[in-house]
Write a protein that holds these residues in place. Structure first.
Motif, PDB file in Angstrom:
ATOM      1  N   GLU A 117      31.332  46.236  41.791  1.00 59.74           N
ATOM      2  CA  GLU A 117      30.240  45.339  41.357  1.00 59.74           C
ATOM      3  C   GLU A 117      30.677  44.516  40.142  1.00 59.74           C
ATOM      4  N   ASP A 118      31.252  45.198  39.164  1.00 62.93           N
ATOM      5  CA  ASP A 118      31.698  44.539  37.928  1.00 62.93           C
ATOM      6  C   ASP A 118      32.802  43.520  38.219  1.00 62.93           C
ATOM      7  N   PHE A 119      33.787  43.907  39.024  1.00 66.31           N
ATOM      8  CA  PHE A 119      34.927  43.026  39.287  1.00 66.31           C
ATOM      9  C   PHE A 119      34.480  41.769  40.044  1.00 66.31           C
ATOM     10  N   ARG A 120      33.593  41.953  41.044  1.00 66.51           N
ATOM     11  CA  ARG A 120      33.139  40.793  41.830  1.00 66.51           C
ATOM     12  C   ARG A 120      32.435  39.779  40.938  1.00 66.51           C
ATOM     13  N   ARG A 121      31.630  40.293  40.018  1.00 65.95           N
ATOM     14  CA  ARG A 121      30.893  39.391  39.114  1.00 65.95           C
ATOM     15  C   ARG A 121      31.871  38.596  38.246  1.00 65.95           C
ATOM     16  N   GLN A 129      37.527  51.780  33.598  1.00 66.53           N
ATOM     17  CA  GLN A 129      37.516  52.582  32.364  1.00 66.53           C
ATOM     18  C   GLN A 129      37.897  51.747  31.146  1.00 66.53           C
ATOM     19  N   ALA A 130      38.566  50.621  31.383  1.00 68.99           N
ATOM     20  CA  ALA A 130      39.112  49.812  30.281  1.00 68.99           C
ATOM     21  C   ALA A 130      38.047  48.904  29.670  1.00 68.99           C
ATOM     22  N   PRO A 131      38.267  48.465  28.424  1.00 71.63           N
ATOM     23  CA  PRO A 131      37.313  47.538  27.801  1.00 71.63           C
ATOM     24  C   PRO A 131      37.228  46.229  28.609  1.00 71.63           C
ATOM     25  N   PRO A 132      36.071  45.538  28.555  1.00 72.55           N
ATOM     26  CA  PRO A 132      35.874  44.329  29.360  1.00 72.55           C
ATOM     27  C   PRO A 132      36.971  43.268  29.200  1.00 72.55           C
ATOM     28  N   HIS A 133      37.484  43.073  27.969  1.00 70.57           N
ATOM     29  CA  HIS A 133      38.489  42.004  27.820  1.00 70.57           C
ATOM     30  C   HIS A 133      39.786  42.313  28.574  1.00 70.57           C
ATOM     31  N   ILE A 134      40.051  43.585  28.803  1.00 69.62           N
ATOM     32  CA  ILE A 134      41.243  43.971  29.572  1.00 69.62           C
ATOM     33  C   ILE A 134      41.013  43.645  31.061  1.00 69.62           C
ATOM     34  N   ILE A 135      39.828  43.991  31.555  1.00 71.66           N
ATOM     35  CA  ILE A 135      39.494  43.691  32.959  1.00 71.66           C
ATOM     36  C   ILE A 135      39.531  42.174  33.160  1.00 71.66           C
ATOM     37  N   GLN A 136      38.989  41.474  32.163  1.00 65.80           N
ATOM     38  CA  GLN A 136      38.948  40.013  32.220  1.00 65.80           C
ATOM     39  C   GLN A 136      40.370  39.446  32.358  1.00 65.80           C
ATOM     40  N   TYR A 137      41.304  40.017  31.617  1.00 60.59           N
ATOM     41  CA  TYR A 137      42.689  39.540  31.705  1.00 60.59           C
ATOM     42  C   TYR A 137      43.256  39.756  33.111  1.00 60.59           C
ATOM     43  N   VAL A 138      43.042  40.943  33.676  1.00 65.30           N
ATOM     44  CA  VAL A 138      43.616  41.231  35.009  1.00 65.30           C
ATOM     45  C   VAL A 138      42.981  40.303  36.051  1.00 65.30           C
ATOM     46  N   VAL A 139      41.677  40.079  35.937  1.00 60.70           N
ATOM     47  CA  VAL A 139      40.990  39.168  36.869  1.00 60.70           C
ATOM     48  C   VAL A 139      41.560  37.755  36.716  1.00 60.70           C
ATOM     49  N   ALA A 140      41.722  37.308  35.469  1.00 57.81           N
ATOM     50  CA  ALA A 140      42.273  35.961  35.215  1.00 57.81           C
ATOM     51  C   ALA A 140      43.680  35.848  35.792  1.00 57.81           C
ATOM     52  N   HIS A 141      44.474  36.909  35.627  1.00 58.84           N
ATOM     53  CA  HIS A 141      45.843  36.923  36.123  1.00 58.84           C
ATOM     54  C   HIS A 141      45.871  36.738  37.648  1.00 58.84           C
ATOM     55  N   PRO A 155      37.229  28.395  45.380  1.00 60.05           N
ATOM     56  CA  PRO A 155      36.163  29.144  46.045  1.00 60.05           C
ATOM     57  C   PRO A 155      36.287  30.635  45.749  1.00 60.05           C
ATOM     58  N   MET A 156      35.171  31.334  45.816  1.00 58.92           N
ATOM     59  CA  MET A 156      35.153  32.774  45.547  1.00 58.92           C
ATOM     60  C   MET A 156      36.051  33.509  46.555  1.00 58.92           C
ATOM     61  N   PRO A 157      37.099  34.182  46.081  1.00 64.76           N
ATOM     62  CA  PRO A 157      37.967  34.913  47.021  1.00 64.76           C
ATOM     63  C   PRO A 157      37.351  36.264  47.418  1.00 64.76           C
ATOM     64  N   SER A 158      37.904  36.880  48.461  1.00 63.57           N
ATOM     65  CA  SER A 158      37.494  38.250  48.805  1.00 63.57           C
ATOM     66  C   SER A 158      38.083  39.196  47.762  1.00 63.57           C
ATOM     67  N   VAL A 159      37.281  40.162  47.342  1.00 58.96           N
ATOM     68  CA  VAL A 159      37.744  41.115  46.323  1.00 58.96           C
ATOM     69  C   VAL A 159      37.680  42.526  46.894  1.00 58.96           C
ATOM     70  N   PHE A 160      38.766  43.261  46.752  1.00 58.29           N
ATOM     71  CA  PHE A 160      38.820  44.646  47.221  1.00 58.29           C
ATOM     72  C   PHE A 160      39.286  45.551  46.088  1.00 58.29           C
ATOM     73  N   LEU A 161      38.968  46.828  46.217  1.00 52.09           N
ATOM     74  CA  LEU A 161      39.476  47.794  45.241  1.00 52.09           C
ATOM     75  C   LEU A 161      40.828  48.301  45.709  1.00 52.09           C
ATOM     76  N   LEU A 213      34.874  60.779  28.988  1.00 48.93           N
ATOM     77  CA  LEU A 213      35.473  59.823  29.922  1.00 48.93           C
ATOM     78  C   LEU A 213      35.248  58.439  29.316  1.00 48.93           C
ATOM     79  N   PHE A 214      35.856  57.418  29.900  1.00 47.64           N
ATOM     80  CA  PHE A 214      35.646  56.068  29.394  1.00 47.64           C
ATOM     81  C   PHE A 214      35.140  55.154  30.501  1.00 47.64           C
ATOM     82  N   TYR A 215      34.108  54.378  30.166  1.00 47.05           N
ATOM     83  CA  TYR A 215      33.523  53.429  31.106  1.00 47.05           C
ATOM     84  C   TYR A 215      33.396  52.107  30.365  1.00 47.05           C
ATOM     85  N   LEU A 216      34.089  51.076  30.851  1.00 46.14           N
ATOM     86  CA  LEU A 216      34.135  49.772  30.177  1.00 46.14           C
ATOM     87  C   LEU A 216      34.553  49.916  28.709  1.00 46.14           C
TER      88      LEU A 216
END
Ligand SMILES: [Zn+2]
Length: 234
Positions: free
Chosen positions: A134-138, A180-192, A150-156, A80-83
């Motif tokens: 946990e990861d996404f909120r951080r 499951q995706a590498p951190p830079h991919i998550i970072q992009y979606v969060v930035a978006h 300001p910090m928005p509400s974050v949901f899955l 499986l893939f984690y981060l």
């Protein structure tokens, strides 16, 4: 009837089916490979000629099938893939139903019946979701500070077609499978999604905010598109 199609690049086995009702030659590619349906009365060189003409198409379709990602099997040893890093599913028989535990590179799942793949899948998905939030909120917290909002509400989310969304109330939803995706991919979606707090559209102004938070966003965006199908396998 099993046959071999001889091509300069090698041979391709196929099944020949003869039908009294057919008037034309039909090619079909499915899980059994290539099947060639031909009418009962046909000049054989004509069939061979058509197969040669169609060989590029046949090779392409067969390799597409071969390269199609396989669904996850939920067995001991499954990767499986984690981060973005591989972790190996380690199934252990246990009298009690336990929550998954990450031990080094092994995700240990212990339960009475290790052949119950539905339970394994549910427990692993829940484990991913718990770590995802946990990861996404951080990440949202860090990038929101950078953006000066300001910090928005974050949901899955569990949406079929999108990795993230942001509504007019300023709530951000991110797909749990992204963990499951590498951190830079998550970072992009969060930035978006955060950039939508500034611009509720996909205008050049919006992309400028994304770039500010995630300078290599274009590359990450393309990578995410390429891995989307794989992320949905779990
Ligand atoms: Zn958007």
């Amino acid at each position: 009837m099993q046959q071999l199609l001889k091509l300069p690049s090698g041979t391709i086995p196929y099944t020949l089916k003869i039908s009294a009702k057919r008037r034309t030659i039909g090619l079909r590619i499915d899980d059994h490979g290539l099947t060639v349906h031909i009418p009962k009365r046909i000049h054989w060189p004509h069939v061979e000629q058509l197969l040669l003409e169609k060989s590029a198409w046949i090779i392409e379709k067969l390799s597409e099938r071969e390269n199609r990602p396989e669904p996850v099997t939920w067995q001991d040893g499954t990767t499986l893939f984690y981060l973005g890093e591989p972790i190996v599913l380690s199934l252990r028989q246990d009298a009690r139903n336990r929550q998954p535990v990450l031990d080094g590179e092994s995700l240990v799942v212990a339960q009475p019946d290790i052949t119950n793949t539905a339970v394994i899948q549910r427990k692993v998905s829940q484990w991913f979701a718990k770590h995802a939030i946990e990861d996404f909120r951080r990440r949202v917290e860090l990038l929101a500070a950078k953006l000066g909002v300001p910090m928005p509400s974050v949901f899955l989310s569990n949406a079929k077609t999108r990795w993230g969304s942001c509504n007019s109330r300023g709530e951000i939803r991110l797909h749990w499978r992204l963990i499951q995706a590498p951190p830079h991919i998550i970072q992009y979606v969060v930035a978006h999604e955060l950039a939508h707090l500034k611009e509720m559209n996909h205008s050049p102004k919006f992309w400028a905010w994304v770039e500010k938070l995630c300078p290599e966003y274009a590359k990450s965006r393309n990578e995410l598109k390429a891995m989307s199908a794989d992320l949905h396998l779990v």
